[in-house]
Write a protein that holds these residues in place. Structure first.
Motif, PDB file in Angstrom:
ATOM      1  N   ASP A 107       4.415  25.028 -20.277  1.00  0.00           N
ATOM      2  CA  ASP A 107       3.377  24.086 -20.707  1.00  0.00           C
ATOM      3  C   ASP A 107       2.474  23.652 -19.556  1.00  0.00           C
ATOM      4  O   ASP A 107       1.357  23.167 -19.786  1.00  0.00           O
ATOM      5  CB  ASP A 107       4.007  22.818 -21.302  1.00  0.00           C
ATOM      6  CG  ASP A 107       4.647  23.051 -22.658  1.00  0.00           C
ATOM      7  OD1 ASP A 107       4.123  23.871 -23.430  1.00  0.00           O
ATOM      8  OD2 ASP A 107       5.670  22.406 -22.943  1.00  0.00           O
ATOM      9  N   ASN A 112      -1.309  24.218 -19.168  1.00  0.00           N
ATOM     10  CA  ASN A 112      -2.285  23.548 -20.034  1.00  0.00           C
ATOM     11  C   ASN A 112      -2.088  22.030 -20.073  1.00  0.00           C
ATOM     12  O   ASN A 112      -2.575  21.371 -20.993  1.00  0.00           O
ATOM     13  CB  ASN A 112      -2.169  24.101 -21.466  1.00  0.00           C
ATOM     14  CG  ASN A 112      -2.342  25.597 -21.520  1.00  0.00           C
ATOM     15  OD1 ASN A 112      -3.375  26.125 -21.131  1.00  0.00           O
ATOM     16  ND2 ASN A 112      -1.304  26.296 -21.975  1.00  0.00           N
ATOM     17  N   THR A 113      -1.379  21.484 -19.085  1.00  0.00           N
ATOM     18  CA  THR A 113      -1.059  20.059 -19.081  1.00  0.00           C
ATOM     19  C   THR A 113      -1.914  19.309 -18.073  1.00  0.00           C
ATOM     20  O   THR A 113      -2.072  19.744 -16.927  1.00  0.00           O
ATOM     21  CB  THR A 113       0.433  19.839 -18.767  1.00  0.00           C
ATOM     22  OG1 THR A 113       1.223  20.485 -19.766  1.00  0.00           O
ATOM     23  CG2 THR A 113       0.780  18.357 -18.746  1.00  0.00           C
ATOM     24  N   GLN A 120      -4.598  26.205 -25.445  1.00  0.00           N
ATOM     25  CA  GLN A 120      -5.108  27.175 -24.478  1.00  0.00           C
ATOM     26  C   GLN A 120      -6.625  27.314 -24.586  1.00  0.00           C
ATOM     27  O   GLN A 120      -7.311  27.516 -23.581  1.00  0.00           O
ATOM     28  CB  GLN A 120      -4.431  28.533 -24.687  1.00  0.00           C
ATOM     29  CG  GLN A 120      -2.977  28.556 -24.221  1.00  0.00           C
ATOM     30  CD  GLN A 120      -2.365  29.934 -24.311  1.00  0.00           C
ATOM     31  OE1 GLN A 120      -2.712  30.715 -25.195  1.00  0.00           O
ATOM     32  NE2 GLN A 120      -1.459  30.242 -23.407  1.00  0.00           N
ATOM     33  N   LYS A 135      -5.200  18.110 -13.374  1.00  0.00           N
ATOM     34  CA  LYS A 135      -4.316  19.195 -13.782  1.00  0.00           C
ATOM     35  C   LYS A 135      -2.990  19.086 -13.043  1.00  0.00           C
ATOM     36  O   LYS A 135      -2.972  18.873 -11.829  1.00  0.00           O
ATOM     37  CB  LYS A 135      -4.986  20.536 -13.456  1.00  0.00           C
ATOM     38  CG  LYS A 135      -4.293  21.745 -14.031  1.00  0.00           C
ATOM     39  CD  LYS A 135      -4.612  21.903 -15.488  1.00  0.00           C
ATOM     40  CE  LYS A 135      -4.404  23.340 -15.960  1.00  0.00           C
ATOM     41  NZ  LYS A 135      -3.141  23.950 -15.610  1.00  0.00           N
TER      42      LYS A 135
END
Length: 337
Positions: A269, A272-273, A285, A302
């Motif tokens: 994950d 995309n976290t 995504q 990010k």
């Protein structure tokens, strides 16, 4: 700033622990809420809740229904602005032995909620998830992961509708039905507390903080996010010691489908976290919005590649003393040692 006055809100699973607390907070924070629909299949819980919040004194409508029933949901969503999807079959070991019942409620029920929203004028849907949906090893977690995926993907098929779907994922809720603290409080009179494994850890959140996450999701979601709060962990042995230090802790073994530790964000994950300060957001995504604008709006950072959010490696921990205070505040005001 969030303002739900004048809005019509529906809560699936509305007679459960979350639904009752969320109802209380809505009526307190937004006294001019237009309509609050409590949707649940348990008529006895409807009756009990109506004893506290009668529909003659509050803008509440109690609607018996099951999220498995697509037609009933379509009727329930008529005139609704905001939906909080809290209905679920959630007991891990029961789901292991009744798998299709769990699938029907948690996956097919989620799809019914999405379809009903797409065929009505609902503007915002927030679905409740669980830490068990991250790298699931049990059926309950797998069904909730599938549910999460359905709600995130629903943003891709909404067309031009003014509609957002988002998810809130958090850990064990203090004092909720079937949770460990009320269980230990009940078992302390036996002199023995059953411990699945002395190494076990869990994330910990109060019902009020869980509700706050949902309010934040209603206010801030752009559609497709899985919001994850930054919350402390506890050791199961510390909970037992906090509640009943005089009791023997008897190791009984992990039940079918249980983990030693829970995860809310996996290493996979991490790509995309984003860290939003008070909580994390796992984004699709391919987000259905402009990512640069989103990052600028929320000052998002990010997370590092390889980051994970695990109850065993958390940097925030409850102590025996803090757990006792939490039991008094959130579970049993008369609790004493």
């Amino acid at each position: 700033m969030l303002d739900l006055n004048g809005k019509s809100i529906l809560i699936t699973g509305g007679t459960g622990s979350f639904g009752k607390t969320f109802t209380k907070l809505i009526l307190k924070k937004f006294p001019q809420v237009k309509n609050l629909v409590i949707f649940s299949r348990d008529e006895q819980k409807h009756f009990q809740m109506a004893m506290e919040y009668s529909d003659s004194n509050y803008p509440i409508r109690y609607m018996v229904g099951d999220v498995r029933d697509r037609e009933r949901l379509f009727r329930a969503f008529n005139g609704i602005d905001i939906v909080i999807h809290a209905a679920a079959m959630k007991h891990v070991h029961i789901a292991e032995f009744n798998p299709m019942e769990c699938v029907k409620t948690n996956i097919l029920g989620a799809e019914n909620v999405i379809d009903a929203a797409l065929h009505s004028n609902v503007e915002n849907v927030v679905a409740l998830s669980t830490d068990k949906a991250a790298a699931p090893i049990n059926l309950y977690g797998a069904t909730k992961l599938a549910s999460d995926k359905l709600f995130v993907a629903a943003n891709n098929i909404k067309g031009n509708r003014n509609l957002k779907f988002s998810v809130v994922r958090y850990g064990n809720v203090m004092g909720s039905n079937g949770s460990v603290m009320p269980f230990f409080l009940k078992k302390r009179t036996d002199g023995i507390l059953p411990i699945t494994d002395e190494r076990m850890t869990r994330f910990n959140i109060s019902l009020n903080d869980g509700c706050k996450m949902v309010f934040d999701a209603i206010a801030n979601a752009w559609g497709g996010e899985i919001f994850v709060p930054k919350i402390p962990s506890y050791k199961i042995t510390d909970v037992a010691t906090a509640i009943a230090p005089e009791c023997k802790q008897e190791i009984v073994g992990i039940r079918p489908g249980e983990k030693l530790h829970e995860e809310m964000i996996t290493v996979s994950d991490s790509f995309n976290t984003w860290d939003l300060g008070e909580y994390y957001a796992i984004l699709p995504q391919k987000p259905p919005f402009n990512l640069e604008e989103y990052v600028k709006k929320y000052k998002a950072v990010k997370v590092e590649e390889g980051f994970s959010y695990n109850s065993n490696t958390n940097d925030q921990w409850e102590t025996v003393e803090s757990l006792r205070a939490l039991v008094r505040t959130h579970v049993d005001a008369n609790f004493t040692i």
